[in-house]
Design a protein around this motif. Structure first.
Motif, mmCIF file in Angstrom:
data_model
loop_
_atom_site.group_PDB
_atom_site.id
_atom_site.type_symbol
_atom_site.label_atom_id
_atom_site.label_comp_id
_atom_site.label_asym_id
_atom_site.label_seq_id
_atom_site.Cartn_x
_atom_site.Cartn_y
_atom_site.Cartn_z
ATOM 1 N N TYR B 33 11.105 6.834 10.606
ATOM 2 C CA TYR B 33 10.734 7.476 9.455
ATOM 3 C C TYR B 33 9.270 7.809 9.386
ATOM 4 C CZ TYR B 33 14.625 3.883 8.445
ATOM 5 O OH TYR B 33 15.418 3.117 8.339
ATOM 6 N N TYR B 35 6.360 8.426 6.487
ATOM 7 C CA TYR B 35 5.980 8.290 5.086
ATOM 8 C C TYR B 35 4.496 9.025 5.031
ATOM 9 C CZ TYR B 35 9.263 4.599 4.510
ATOM 10 O OH TYR B 35 10.468 3.633 4.604
ATOM 11 N N GLN B 37 1.050 8.095 2.478
ATOM 12 C CA GLN B 37 0.419 7.016 1.378
ATOM 13 C C GLN B 37 -0.876 7.909 0.884
ATOM 14 O OE1 GLN B 37 -1.502 3.484 2.893
ATOM 15 N NE2 GLN B 37 -1.065 2.616 1.170
ATOM 16 N N HIS B 41 0.265 6.324 -5.681
ATOM 17 C CA HIS B 41 1.608 6.792 -5.318
ATOM 18 C C HIS B 41 2.336 5.667 -4.370
ATOM 19 C CE1 HIS B 41 1.486 10.484 -7.442
ATOM 20 N NE2 HIS B 41 0.229 10.657 -7.118
ATOM 21 N N GLY B 42 1.484 4.832 -3.648
ATOM 22 C CA GLY B 42 2.405 4.134 -2.725
ATOM 23 C C GLY B 42 2.693 4.774 -1.625
ATOM 24 N N LEU B 43 3.918 4.556 -0.827
ATOM 25 C CA LEU B 43 4.415 5.194 0.129
ATOM 26 C C LEU B 43 5.355 6.010 -0.171
ATOM 27 C CD1 LEU B 43 2.862 2.621 1.852
ATOM 28 C CD2 LEU B 43 4.171 3.458 3.605
ATOM 29 N N LEU B 45 8.449 8.554 1.105
ATOM 30 C CA LEU B 45 9.221 9.041 2.379
ATOM 31 C C LEU B 45 9.251 10.474 2.490
ATOM 32 C CD1 LEU B 45 11.137 8.069 4.572
ATOM 33 C CD2 LEU B 45 13.223 8.392 3.147
ATOM 34 N N TYR B 48 13.462 11.260 7.784
ATOM 35 C CA TYR B 48 13.906 10.105 8.606
ATOM 36 C C TYR B 48 14.643 10.626 9.646
ATOM 37 C CZ TYR B 48 17.580 10.230 4.897
ATOM 38 O OH TYR B 48 18.466 10.545 4.107
ATOM 39 N N PHE B 90 2.261 7.449 7.761
ATOM 40 C CA PHE B 90 2.670 6.284 8.497
ATOM 41 C C PHE B 90 3.771 6.733 9.135
ATOM 42 C CE2 PHE B 90 -0.460 3.175 7.797
ATOM 43 C CZ PHE B 90 -1.043 3.438 6.762
ATOM 44 N N SER B 94 12.912 1.252 12.138
ATOM 45 C CA SER B 94 13.886 0.086 11.981
ATOM 46 C C SER B 94 14.623 -0.543 13.053
ATOM 47 C CB SER B 94 14.898 0.752 10.691
ATOM 48 O OG SER B 94 15.621 -0.327 10.294
ATOM 49 N N GLN B 101 11.469 -2.637 8.224
ATOM 50 C CA GLN B 101 10.879 -1.635 8.811
ATOM 51 C C GLN B 101 9.480 -2.270 9.718
ATOM 52 O OE1 GLN B 101 10.717 2.023 6.422
ATOM 53 N NE2 GLN B 101 12.643 1.921 6.198
ATOM 54 N N TYR B 102 8.994 -1.404 10.496
ATOM 55 C CA TYR B 102 8.154 -1.974 11.324
ATOM 56 C C TYR B 102 7.113 -0.672 10.939
ATOM 57 C CZ TYR B 102 10.214 -6.108 12.452
ATOM 58 O OH TYR B 102 10.867 -7.392 12.439
ATOM 59 N N PHE B 103 5.924 -0.705 10.714
ATOM 60 C CA PHE B 103 4.848 0.452 10.540
ATOM 61 C C PHE B 103 3.831 0.484 11.758
ATOM 62 C CE2 PHE B 103 5.964 2.112 6.381
ATOM 63 C CZ PHE B 103 6.634 1.009 6.076
ATOM 64 N N GLY B 104 3.376 1.936 12.085
ATOM 65 C CA GLY B 104 2.395 2.273 12.915
ATOM 66 C C GLY B 104 1.205 1.913 12.030
ATOM 67 N N ALA B 105 0.171 2.265 12.719
ATOM 68 C CA ALA B 105 -1.310 2.151 12.231
ATOM 69 C C ALA B 105 -1.692 3.320 11.265
ATOM 70 C CB ALA B 105 -2.184 1.849 13.472
#
Lengths: 116, 112
Positions: B33, B35, B37, B41-43, B45, B48, B90, B94, B101-105
């Protein structure tokens, strides 16, 4: 469509005080719910999740959340916060899409600031 | 970090130039995915992918394209960058048939 509302954009608290970060969601179907934490200049890290079963979910760092289906809420709580809990917290709900997995819809975030 | 690497970590570019961000994973997960930020607005999408050459649009896909020619790489391209695309981007993966979900830096992009 799924949506998530985080009711507070900023929450300041004193160290060792309890805290509650509020999250409401809208959905016409069953949902999975998540809380993620983002420390300054870092990516998001999973704090806890609700998929099924017990409505009280425990996560890392002493946080817990309670799923309330009738109130469509998933509030995050911690009985005693530390300075190191200062971060931004995101509530998210999953929704399905073709391909078999889930995609997340995030709230706008709540900035928790813990003061000494 | 679930073996996710985003590159570059920081980039400053000029309006109208093309930009490509790379997300690389080491564990052959099927779902990836992108995203963005933004404050307040948050994150959100962007795009994907659920497999090699299988991609779809998210809620804020205008002005972005993606490609996935290998399982491990998911590229996000801004064909002609605009100032409104200044953001933190980001990548996430998944675990197969899991909801986590795991996120990059992240990649901090500034378009001047």
């Amino acid at each position: 469509a799924q949506s998530v509302t985080q009711l507070d954009s900023q929450v300041p608290v004193f160290e060792e005080a309890p805290v509650e970060l509020r999250c409401n969601y809208s959905s016409s179907v069953s949902v999975y719910l998540f809380w993620y934490v983002q420390y300054p200049n870092q990516g998001l890290q999973l704090l806890l999740k609700y998929l099924s079963g017990s409505t009280l979910v425990k996560g890392i760092n002493g946080f817990e959340a309670e799923f309330n289906k009738s109130q469509t809420s998933f509030h995050l709580r911690k009985p005693s916060v530390h300075i190191s809990d200062t971060a931004e917290y995101f509530c998210a709900v999953s929704t399905s899409f073709r391909g078999g997995s889930e995609k997340l819809v995030f709230g706008k975030g709540t900035k928790l600031t813990v003061n000494p | 970090d679930a073996g996710i690497t985003q590159s570059p970590r920081h980039k400053v570019t000029e309006t109208g130039t093309p930009v490509t961000l790379r997300c690389h994973q080491t564990e052959n997960h099927r779902y990836m995915y992108w995203y963005r930020q933004d404050p307040g607005h948050g994150l959100r999408l962007i795009h994907y992918s659920y497999g090699v050459k299988d991609t779809d649009k998210g809620e804020v896909s205008d002005g972005y394209s993606v490609s996935r020619s290998k399982t491990e790489d998911f590229l996000l391209t801004l064909e002609s960058a605009t100032s409104s695309q200044t953001s933190v981007y980001f990548c996430a993966i998944s675990v197969d048939r899991s909801d986590i979900q795991y996120f990059g830096a992240g990649t901090r992009l500034s378009v001047l």
